[in-house]
Design a protein around this motif. Structure first.
Motif, PDB file in Angstrom:
ATOM      1  N   ARG A  74      84.837 -42.002  44.692  1.00  0.00           N
ATOM      2  CA  ARG A  74      84.512 -41.753  43.270  1.00  0.00           C
ATOM      3  C   ARG A  74      83.706 -42.876  42.634  1.00  0.00           C
ATOM      4  O   ARG A  74      83.648 -42.966  41.420  1.00  0.00           O
ATOM      5  CB  ARG A  74      85.802 -41.533  42.454  1.00  0.00           C
ATOM      6  CG  ARG A  74      86.656 -40.381  42.944  1.00  0.00           C
ATOM      7  CD  ARG A  74      86.092 -39.029  42.553  1.00  0.00           C
ATOM      8  NE  ARG A  74      86.590 -37.977  43.413  1.00  0.00           N
ATOM      9  CZ  ARG A  74      86.054 -36.776  43.530  1.00  0.00           C
ATOM     10  NH1 ARG A  74      84.987 -36.459  42.839  1.00  0.00           N
ATOM     11  NH2 ARG A  74      86.565 -35.887  44.340  1.00  0.00           N
TER      12      ARG A  74
ATOM     13  N   ILE B  74      77.893 -22.720  44.636  1.00  0.00           N
ATOM     14  CA  ILE B  74      78.977 -21.855  45.110  1.00  0.00           C
ATOM     15  C   ILE B  74      78.669 -20.387  44.774  1.00  0.00           C
ATOM     16  O   ILE B  74      78.706 -19.524  45.649  1.00  0.00           O
ATOM     17  CB  ILE B  74      80.352 -22.289  44.534  1.00  0.00           C
ATOM     18  CG1 ILE B  74      80.576 -23.806  44.738  1.00  0.00           C
ATOM     19  CG2 ILE B  74      81.479 -21.472  45.174  1.00  0.00           C
ATOM     20  CD1 ILE B  74      80.477 -24.287  46.154  1.00  0.00           C
TER      21      ILE B  74
ATOM     22  N   LYS C 121      84.171 -29.643  35.518  1.00  0.00           N
ATOM     23  CA  LYS C 121      84.514 -28.617  36.527  1.00  0.00           C
ATOM     24  C   LYS C 121      85.830 -28.917  37.230  1.00  0.00           C
ATOM     25  O   LYS C 121      86.691 -28.066  37.328  1.00  0.00           O
ATOM     26  CB  LYS C 121      83.409 -28.497  37.586  1.00  0.00           C
ATOM     27  CG  LYS C 121      82.079 -28.020  37.059  1.00  0.00           C
ATOM     28  CD  LYS C 121      81.077 -27.785  38.184  1.00  0.00           C
ATOM     29  CE  LYS C 121      80.759 -29.002  39.031  1.00  0.00           C
ATOM     30  NZ  LYS C 121      80.080 -30.095  38.326  1.00  0.00           N
TER      31      LYS C 121
ATOM     32  N   ASP D  41      69.704 -32.534  41.637  1.00  0.00           N
ATOM     33  CA  ASP D  41      70.523 -31.384  42.047  1.00  0.00           C
ATOM     34  C   ASP D  41      69.831 -30.049  41.705  1.00  0.00           C
ATOM     35  O   ASP D  41      69.979 -29.062  42.416  1.00  0.00           O
ATOM     36  CB  ASP D  41      71.909 -31.435  41.380  1.00  0.00           C
ATOM     37  CG  ASP D  41      72.763 -32.602  41.876  1.00  0.00           C
ATOM     38  OD1 ASP D  41      72.392 -33.216  42.904  1.00  0.00           O
ATOM     39  OD2 ASP D  41      73.788 -32.919  41.233  1.00  0.00           O
TER      40      ASP D  41
ATOM     41  N   GLY E  57      81.343 -26.642  42.597  1.00  0.00           N
ATOM     42  CA  GLY E  57      80.235 -27.341  43.243  1.00  0.00           C
ATOM     43  C   GLY E  57      78.942 -27.092  42.490  1.00  0.00           C
ATOM     44  O   GLY E  57      78.922 -27.053  41.249  1.00  0.00           O
ATOM     45  N   ARG E  58      77.854 -26.946  43.244  1.00  0.00           N
ATOM     46  CA  ARG E  58      76.538 -26.725  42.634  1.00  0.00           C
ATOM     47  C   ARG E  58      75.939 -25.388  43.059  1.00  0.00           C
ATOM     48  O   ARG E  58      75.109 -24.823  42.361  1.00  0.00           O
ATOM     49  CB  ARG E  58      75.559 -27.836  43.044  1.00  0.00           C
ATOM     50  CG  ARG E  58      75.992 -29.252  42.698  1.00  0.00           C
ATOM     51  CD  ARG E  58      75.994 -29.461  41.194  1.00  0.00           C
ATOM     52  NE  ARG E  58      76.247 -30.856  40.824  1.00  0.00           N
ATOM     53  CZ  ARG E  58      77.424 -31.468  40.920  1.00  0.00           C
ATOM     54  NH1 ARG E  58      78.476 -30.804  41.384  1.00  0.00           N
ATOM     55  NH2 ARG E  58      77.568 -32.720  40.540  1.00  0.00           N
TER      56      ARG E  58
ATOM     57  N   THR F  45      84.208 -28.994  46.428  1.00  0.00           N
ATOM     58  CA  THR F  45      83.202 -29.170  47.490  1.00  0.00           C
ATOM     59  C   THR F  45      82.455 -30.488  47.335  1.00  0.00           C
ATOM     60  O   THR F  45      81.972 -31.047  48.308  1.00  0.00           O
ATOM     61  CB  THR F  45      82.183 -28.005  47.524  1.00  0.00           C
ATOM     62  OG1 THR F  45      81.463 -27.975  46.295  1.00  0.00           O
ATOM     63  CG2 THR F  45      82.877 -26.679  47.768  1.00  0.00           C
TER      64      THR F  45
ATOM     65  N   ARG G 121      74.110 -29.745  54.387  1.00  0.00           N
ATOM     66  CA  ARG G 121      74.641 -28.554  53.715  1.00  0.00           C
ATOM     67  C   ARG G 121      75.222 -27.568  54.732  1.00  0.00           C
ATOM     68  O   ARG G 121      76.270 -26.991  54.519  1.00  0.00           O
ATOM     69  CB  ARG G 121      73.560 -27.873  52.867  1.00  0.00           C
ATOM     70  CG  ARG G 121      72.851 -28.817  51.896  1.00  0.00           C
ATOM     71  CD  ARG G 121      72.260 -28.087  50.724  1.00  0.00           C
ATOM     72  NE  ARG G 121      73.307 -27.536  49.893  1.00  0.00           N
ATOM     73  CZ  ARG G 121      73.954 -28.216  48.962  1.00  0.00           C
ATOM     74  NH1 ARG G 121      73.672 -29.467  48.722  1.00  0.00           N
ATOM     75  NH2 ARG G 121      74.916 -27.643  48.262  1.00  0.00           N
TER      76      ARG G 121
ATOM     77  N   TYR H 197      80.978 -33.440  50.196  1.00  0.00           N
ATOM     78  CA  TYR H 197      79.670 -34.117  50.247  1.00  0.00           C
ATOM     79  C   TYR H 197      79.837 -35.624  50.070  1.00  0.00           C
ATOM     80  O   TYR H 197      79.146 -36.425  50.701  1.00  0.00           O
ATOM     81  CB  TYR H 197      78.726 -33.555  49.171  1.00  0.00           C
ATOM     82  CG  TYR H 197      78.188 -32.192  49.524  1.00  0.00           C
ATOM     83  CD1 TYR H 197      77.071 -32.060  50.340  1.00  0.00           C
ATOM     84  CD2 TYR H 197      78.806 -31.031  49.068  1.00  0.00           C
ATOM     85  CE1 TYR H 197      76.588 -30.806  50.689  1.00  0.00           C
ATOM     86  CE2 TYR H 197      78.333 -29.777  49.416  1.00  0.00           C
ATOM     87  CZ  TYR H 197      77.223 -29.670  50.228  1.00  0.00           C
ATOM     88  OH  TYR H 197      76.751 -28.436  50.583  1.00  0.00           O
ATOM     89  N   ARG H 198      80.771 -35.989  49.192  1.00  0.00           N
ATOM     90  CA  ARG H 198      81.009 -37.420  48.948  1.00  0.00           C
ATOM     91  C   ARG H 198      81.518 -38.112  50.216  1.00  0.00           C
ATOM     92  O   ARG H 198      81.128 -39.253  50.510  1.00  0.00           O
ATOM     93  CB  ARG H 198      82.019 -37.594  47.800  1.00  0.00           C
ATOM     94  CG  ARG H 198      81.423 -37.307  46.440  1.00  0.00           C
ATOM     95  CD  ARG H 198      82.490 -37.275  45.343  1.00  0.00           C
ATOM     96  NE  ARG H 198      81.896 -36.992  44.060  1.00  0.00           N
ATOM     97  CZ  ARG H 198      81.386 -37.921  43.241  1.00  0.00           C
ATOM     98  NH1 ARG H 198      81.466 -39.191  43.572  1.00  0.00           N
ATOM     99  NH2 ARG H 198      80.832 -37.579  42.103  1.00  0.00           N
TER     100      ARG H 198
HETATM  101  O1   DC Z   1      80.772 -32.419  41.938  1.00  0.00           O
HETATM  102  P1   DC Z   1      80.467 -33.877  42.319  1.00  0.00           P
HETATM  103  O2   DC Z   1      79.964 -34.703  41.171  1.00  0.00           O
HETATM  104  O3   DC Z   1      81.610 -34.532  43.037  1.00  0.00           O
HETATM  105  O4   DC Z   1      79.276 -33.762  43.393  1.00  0.00           O
HETATM  106  C1   DC Z   1      78.648 -34.902  43.920  1.00  0.00           C
HETATM  107  C2   DC Z   1      77.270 -34.535  44.446  1.00  0.00           C
HETATM  108  O5   DC Z   1      77.410 -33.669  45.567  1.00  0.00           O
HETATM  109  C3   DC Z   1      76.356 -33.823  43.486  1.00  0.00           C
HETATM  110  O6   DC Z   1      75.506 -34.712  42.804  1.00  0.00           O
HETATM  111  C4   DC Z   1      75.561 -32.882  44.355  1.00  0.00           C
HETATM  112  C5   DC Z   1      76.378 -32.712  45.590  1.00  0.00           C
HETATM  113  N1   DC Z   1      76.983 -31.377  45.705  1.00  0.00           N
HETATM  114  C6   DC Z   1      76.190 -30.370  46.200  1.00  0.00           C
HETATM  115  O7   DC Z   1      75.016 -30.585  46.470  1.00  0.00           O
HETATM  116  N2   DC Z   1      76.713 -29.124  46.378  1.00  0.00           N
HETATM  117  C7   DC Z   1      77.979 -28.869  46.079  1.00  0.00           C
HETATM  118  N3   DC Z   1      78.476 -27.642  46.283  1.00  0.00           N
HETATM  119  C8   DC Z   1      78.814 -29.891  45.547  1.00  0.00           C
HETATM  120  C9   DC Z   1      78.269 -31.144  45.358  1.00  0.00           C
END
Ligand code: DC
Length: 228
Positions: free
Chosen positions: A91, A132, A17, A184, A129-130, A35, A109, A39-40
């Protein structure tokens, strides 16, 4: 203000992504919003405080102490945690696991939702993201669900780490990815799933430029005009 154009990209860890979204944003002249980095940064704060990932009360308390903001340097997103640029610190595998764990909580969130929506309201964005397409930007003009097989995603991560000279084990990476996907996809609030109106792209057998072409095509089919 003229209406902005928003592209939402969701999908599991390692589907490509961020690599794709960054390049597509440059191509289209959009702002890329990662996004996951927000969260990170929150997870990093909790790790620094020594908070246990199961300690909901402490995580909710931590949310009150955190301000997340974004800056762009040469077009690259930088994430600031209480004013500190933490982009280079988020990271690691430790932060990845903590992020997935704390992102189940409503307080975490909610903290990021308004910031994400405000960015999309004021700018043409590609946001990945997850949740969006399903939750943050339900009216995004183009929604993409980008995935790839677990094995391919693990292999990509493995190669990335090997190139950085890090020791790693493919089976462990595959297992970590499976656990993260499961968490997730099965959390109560805003789980990862394909929005009904999202275009599905499976990148397992595709090159980066093929994926970018497919996404550009999808955006054009959803009303994106060149030279906005
Ligand atoms: O995209 P990423 O691997 O950097 O995301 C890290 C974690 O953040 C992922 O395991 C779940 C969470 N996340 C989320 O819950 N909602 C989002 N919009 C983006 C990431």
């Amino acid at each position: 203000m003229p209406q902005t154009y928003n592209i939402a990209i969701d999908g599991p860890a390692g589907a490509g992504k961020s690599t794709i979204a960054k390049q597509l944003a440059t191509k289209l002249g959009f702002i890329y919003v990662d996004t996951g980095a927000m969260y990170r940064a929150m997870a990093l704060y909790c790790l620094r405080k020594g908070i246990d990932k199961e300690n909901q009360a402490a995580i909710e308390e931590a949310c009150k102490e955190i301000t997340i903001s974004l800056q762009y340097e040469d077009g690259a997103q930088q994430v600031l945690l209480n004013g500190e640029n933490v982009s280079g610190l988020i990271r690691t595998e430790e932060v990845s696991a903590m992020t997935s764990a704390i992102s189940v909580y409503a307080a975490v969130r909610q903290k990021l939702l308004e910031l994400q929506r405000e960015l999309a309201r004021t700018k043409d964005v590609i946001m990945d993201g997850r949740d969006i397409g399903t939750c943050v930007l339900p009216n995004a003009q183009t929604k993409i669900y980008l995935t790839a097989s677990t094995h391919v995603r693990a292999l990509r991560r493995y190669q990335e780490l090997i190139e950085k000279g890090e020791m790693c084990n493919l089976e462990e990476i595959e297992q970590d990815i499976e656990e993260r996907d499961y968490r997730d996809m099965h959390r109560e609030i805003a789980p990862l799933k394909q929005a009904e109106d999202a275009v599905l792209i499976d990148s397992s057998q595709m090159t980066i430029s093929q994926v970018i072409d497919a996404m550009t095509e999808a955006a054009k089919n959803h009303g994106l005009r060149e030279n906005r």
